[in-house]
Scaffold this motif. Structure first.
Motif, PDB file in Angstrom:
ATOM      1  N   UNK A 280       3.706   1.860  -1.112  1.00  0.00           N
ATOM      2  CA  UNK A 280       4.351   2.004  -2.422  1.00  0.00           C
ATOM      3  C   UNK A 280       3.349   2.504  -3.463  1.00  0.00           C
ATOM      4  N   UNK A 281       2.132   1.917  -3.455  1.00  0.00           N
ATOM      5  CA  UNK A 281       1.105   2.376  -4.397  1.00  0.00           C
ATOM      6  C   UNK A 281       0.765   3.844  -4.140  1.00  0.00           C
ATOM      7  N   UNK A 282       0.650   4.198  -2.854  1.00  0.00           N
ATOM      8  CA  UNK A 282       0.343   5.593  -2.527  1.00  0.00           C
ATOM      9  C   UNK A 282       1.415   6.512  -3.083  1.00  0.00           C
TER      10      UNK A 282
ATOM     11  N   UNK B  41       0.784  -1.231   0.000  1.00  0.00           N
ATOM     12  CA  UNK B  41       0.000   0.000   0.000  1.00  0.00           C
ATOM     13  C   UNK B  41       0.826   1.297   0.000  1.00  0.00           C
TER      14      UNK B  41
ATOM     15  N   UNK C 210       3.542   6.016  -5.621  1.00  0.00           N
ATOM     16  CA  UNK C 210       3.515   6.112  -7.089  1.00  0.00           C
ATOM     17  C   UNK C 210       2.342   6.976  -7.533  1.00  0.00           C
TER      18      UNK C 210
END
Ligand code: SF4
Lengths: 304, 189
Positions: free
Chosen positions: A49-51, A47, A53
């Protein structure tokens, strides 16, 4: 320490290449443990990391002039100093280091919180200014006991080299200092019960209310790197001395993870305190720590 | 689509951050939106986070029939959300002004003022319908990363109150299936 080892430490281990994934991991542990304590499943592993990016792909509002430039500078400065602080940690058994690197580490650990204060004021948002003022008051109160704890162990060893501090024998002084540092970390990392600067139910997101897109991504990353640096400092102080590299790395990772778990469980289990209660708490801590440190120093002197 | 774009699409779908705004709602929809973030429904599994500042958000969740007083505030907040962004209208109020229709204090429905991407009807909608609407909006955001044109509005099928009950007497699973199969349609307020 020559240039190659310095660069390797800064960029590879324990610097950026190691610290950035760990920063995301620790941010995930923080959110996941809150979720587990509340009986939820919580965010998926990747999560943070997704935030990050996603935030990189967002636009930022157009800002002109000096304050626009400053608003771009503060998050970058915070990330680079927090990354530098992680790079200085003496994780490996023979990591080099230089005379006085403890002072540099303390200074680097302090810069992100100063950046946050400056960021709130340069965003000109009323919530940002309130958050910055709270952060300033908070950092004045917790830093006294934090610095006192570190300086007292350094003084007991007559050195300001981090490497010497990493291989300390267990002593009452060390235990006292580690407890004092642990008490300061929630305030340093802005988590409950001292999450005053970013108290979302009161002042939205505090100093970073006006930041968006890549700037916000940098703030999130610097927050994660602060987690790695602060918990890593505790881990290096309490880790036993290993000569094998992999054992030293393993001890560092496991101990940091333990400290992160301890802090995030405390954060999940507590509610936010008021600013005056917080300030009083830290000054009382300072007083107690000072009395205990002086009495233990006297005790050691009389015994020897 | 290159690798970076694909990663960006995926991240946008997995990390929708919300900003919640009340444009004169009766508070029913607001309670349900908060309920969808509580342990029972746990929207954080989809990466949903309720943000305090519109600058951080991707999805603007608006409840209420849009009163005259709130029109300017809605437009300001919509302008403060940084792109790419999506708007989710929660409840029947922002879609049709619902029971408040013909009131002279209103300036609704919402799509007179903002481009709405997802309508979640219901008075109030169930938390699972709200989560479904947010997930649809996150999908629209991801599509926007792929092509620059705004995708069309989506209508979340209305949750059937019978289908969601926990009792063993009625034929819940069958009802559930039929409501899930209902094709999404556009709302024409
Ligand atoms: S849709 Fe119903 S519950 Fe929601 S705000 Fe309107 S009247 Fe209230």
């Amino acid at each position: 320490m020559n240039l190659t080892t310095a660069l390797a430490r800064l960029l590879i281990f324990p610097g950026l290449l190691f610290a950035v994934p760990f920063a995301w991991f620790f941010l995930w542990v923080e959110r996941k443990s809150v979720a587990l304590m509340q009986g939820r499943i919580g965010p998926p592993f990747m999560q943070p990391f997704f935030d990050f990016i996603k935030l990189l792909g967002k636009t930022t509002p157009p800002r002109r002039g000096v304050s626009g430039l400053l608003m771009k500078t503060w998050p970058l400065l915070a990330v680079s100093t927090a990354g530098g602080a992680v790079g200085l940690l003496p994780v490996l058994p023979s990591s080099g280091g230089f005379e006085g690197d403890l002072i540099l580490l303390l200074a680097l650990l302090e810069v992100p919180s100063m950046c946050i204060i400056a960021a709130g004021f340069s965003s000109r948002s009323i919530f940002g200014e309130i958050g910055s003022a709270r952060e300033a008051v908070l950092s004045v109160s917790y830093n006294v006991v934090f610095l006192l704890a570190i300086v007292s162990i350094a003084a007991s060893q007559h050195t300001f080299r981090l490497e010497a501090l990493a291989h300390l024998p267990a002593s009452p002084m060390l235990i006292l200092a580690v407890v004092a540092i642990l008490v300061c970390l929630p305030a340093k990392l802005h988590i409950n019960p001292f999450s005053l600067p970013n108290a979302e139910q009161e002042i939205y997101s505090g100093p970073i209310t006006e930041y968006a897109g890549p700037e916000l991504a940098m703030w999130e990353l610097s927050h994660g790197l602060e987690w790695v640096a602060a918990t890593g400092l505790v881990a290096t102080l309490i880790a036993p001395h290993f000569t094998a590299v992999w054992l030293a790395v393993l001890a560092f990772v496991v101990l940091s993870f333990g400290v992160v778990l301890l802090l995030s469980v405390t954060a999940a289990a507590t509610a936010r305190l008021q600013i005056d209660t917080t300030v009083r708490f830290y000054w009382q801590c300072t007083l107690i720590f000072a009395v205990l440190a002086i009495s233990s120093a006297l005790f050691m002197r009389f015994r020897s | 689509m290159n690798l970076w774009n694909r990663l960006m699409c995926f991240s946008r779908r997995r990390s929708p951050w919300l900003f919640h705004m009340n444009s004169g709602s009766c508070n029913g929809c607001d309670i349900e939106l908060i309920a969808s973030l509580t342990p029972r429904y746990d929207a954080e599994q989809l990466g949903v986070r309720l943000e305090g500042s519109p600058r951080h958000a991707d999805i603007l969740c608006i409840t209420g029939p849009v009163t005259r007083n709130s029109v300017q505030a809605i437009k300001t907040v919509y302008g403060q959300v940084c792109g790419p962004k999506a708007v989710v209208a929660i409840g029947s109020c922002p879609a049709t002004t619902n029971v408040f229709i013909d009131s002279r204090t209103l300036d609704g429905p919402l799509n007179r003022h903002l481009p709405v991407d997802v309508f979640v009807p219901g008075c109030p909608p169930r938390p699972d319908a709200i989560i479904q609407g947010i997930a649809a909006a996150a999908g629209i955001l991801a599509e926007r990363a792929a092509k620059r044109w705004p995708a069309e509005s989506v209508m979340v099928p209305m949750a059937d109150p019978e289908s969601a009950c926990d009792c063993t007497k009625c034929d819940c699973t069958k009802e559930d299936k039929s409501s899930a199969d209902t094709p999404a349609r556009e709302v024409q307020p």
